[in-house]
Design an enzyme around this catalytic site. Structure first.
Site, PDB file in Angstrom:
ATOM      1  N   LEU A  78      44.853  38.871  36.785  1.00 47.31           N
ATOM      2  CA  LEU A  78      45.691  37.973  37.581  1.00 47.31           C
ATOM      3  C   LEU A  78      44.916  37.776  38.876  1.00 47.31           C
ATOM      4  CD1 LEU A  78      48.390  36.442  37.591  1.00 47.31           C
ATOM      5  CD2 LEU A  78      49.390  38.390  38.805  1.00 47.31           C
ATOM      6  N   ASP A  79      44.369  36.595  39.046  1.00 44.20           N
ATOM      7  CA  ASP A  79      43.422  36.357  40.126  1.00 44.20           C
ATOM      8  C   ASP A  79      43.963  36.765  41.490  1.00 44.20           C
ATOM      9  OD1 ASP A  79      41.436  35.268  38.460  1.00 44.20           O
ATOM     10  OD2 ASP A  79      42.475  33.341  38.447  1.00 44.20           O
ATOM     11  N   ARG A  80      43.042  37.040  42.380  1.00 40.66           N
ATOM     12  CA  ARG A  80      43.391  37.455  43.739  1.00 40.66           C
ATOM     13  C   ARG A  80      44.347  36.476  44.410  1.00 40.66           C
ATOM     14  NH1 ARG A  80      38.882  37.725  48.543  1.00 40.66           N
ATOM     15  NH2 ARG A  80      40.222  38.501  50.222  1.00 40.66           N
ATOM     16  N   SER A  82      46.528  34.582  42.942  1.00 38.26           N
ATOM     17  CA  SER A  82      47.752  34.397  42.151  1.00 38.26           C
ATOM     18  C   SER A  82      48.681  35.578  42.385  1.00 38.26           C
ATOM     19  CB  SER A  82      47.421  34.267  40.664  1.00 38.26           C
ATOM     20  OG  SER A  82      46.598  33.137  40.435  1.00 38.26           O
ATOM     21  N   ARG A 178      41.246  31.328  34.967  1.00 40.01           N
ATOM     22  CA  ARG A 178      41.905  30.337  35.824  1.00 40.01           C
ATOM     23  C   ARG A 178      42.414  29.134  35.022  1.00 40.01           C
ATOM     24  NH1 ARG A 178      41.124  31.792  41.024  1.00 40.01           N
ATOM     25  NH2 ARG A 178      41.570  29.743  41.904  1.00 40.01           N
TER      26      ARG A 178
END
Length: 217
Positions: A78-80, A82, A178
């Site tokens: 879970l991207d930084r 997000s 992403r």
């Protein structure tokens, strides 16, 4: 003299074999110990600007600042930039079930986008769009109201006063890098804020941002 050399070589070979046996035995023992551990599942509501890992050499915020549990690892990323649900576990089979493309596990996202998507844009998301790494699988996509459970983001998103924003509920059955952001940009509505709400049977379910809880598998 010759007898001494032979004896020395024999001792060295025997010692090496014993070392191998001990090393391999230790590996099997460690593997059995890990397999016999009870499954642990941690649900974490990840804040914005936190990495989905426990260490970072550059000093950025990590899971270590929030979760004092050892031996668990994030199922997927879970991207930084997000927010939302991150599932952590010590069970490799569960990680695979949640993340491997062939499992087709549903992941629900609430996405704030710039502009108000048209029906054509929503249909494109539902049918699948072609990104630079190939076509996406069909996805769930619907226009929704801003979630009632939404927490304030720190820092707030940057909105342009002349352009309205709206919220989408998007369900993916794969997990590319992403992917949600690239899909909404592809149909002309860039993502401003992205929150993962559910992965398979797990969901945020009133879990406050920055908090975690342990659940049974």
């Amino acid at each position: 003299m010759r007898q001494f050399i032979i004896s020395e070589n024999t001792m060295q070979k025997t010692s090496f074999r014993n070392h191998q046996v001990k090393r391999f035995s230790s590996q099997r023992s460690t593997r059995r110990k890990h397999e016999n551990q009870p499954t642990r599942v941690i649900l974490f509501n990840k804040p914005y600007d936190v990495l989905p890992q426990f260490t970072d050499e550059t000093g950025r915020k990590t899971l270590k600042e929030f979760i004092p549990v050892q031996g668990v690892y994030a199922a997927g990323r879970l991207d930084r930039d997000s927010e939302g649900l991150l599932v952590l576990t010590n069970n490799g089979a569960l990680q695979a079930r949640l993340t491997q493309p062939g499992k087709r596990t549903g992941k629900i996202y609430y996405v704030q986008v710039e502009g108000i998507p048209t029906q054509d844009a929503l249909e494109a998301l539902r049918n699948g769009v072609t990104l630079n790494d190939g076509p996406t699988l069909p996805a769930g996509a619907e226009l929704v109201d801003e979630p009632a459970w939404l927490w304030p983001r720190n820092p707030p998103i940057r909105e342009r006063k002349s352009i309205p924003t709206s919220w989408l509920k998007i369900t993916l059955y794969e997990g590319r890098n992403r992917q949600v952001r690239r899909m909404t940009a592809h149909v002309g509505f860039p993502t401003l804020r992205l929150i993962r709400y559910a992965m398979g049977d797990y969901s945020l379910d009133n879990l406050a941002n920055g908090e975690w809880r342990e659940v049974t598998d």
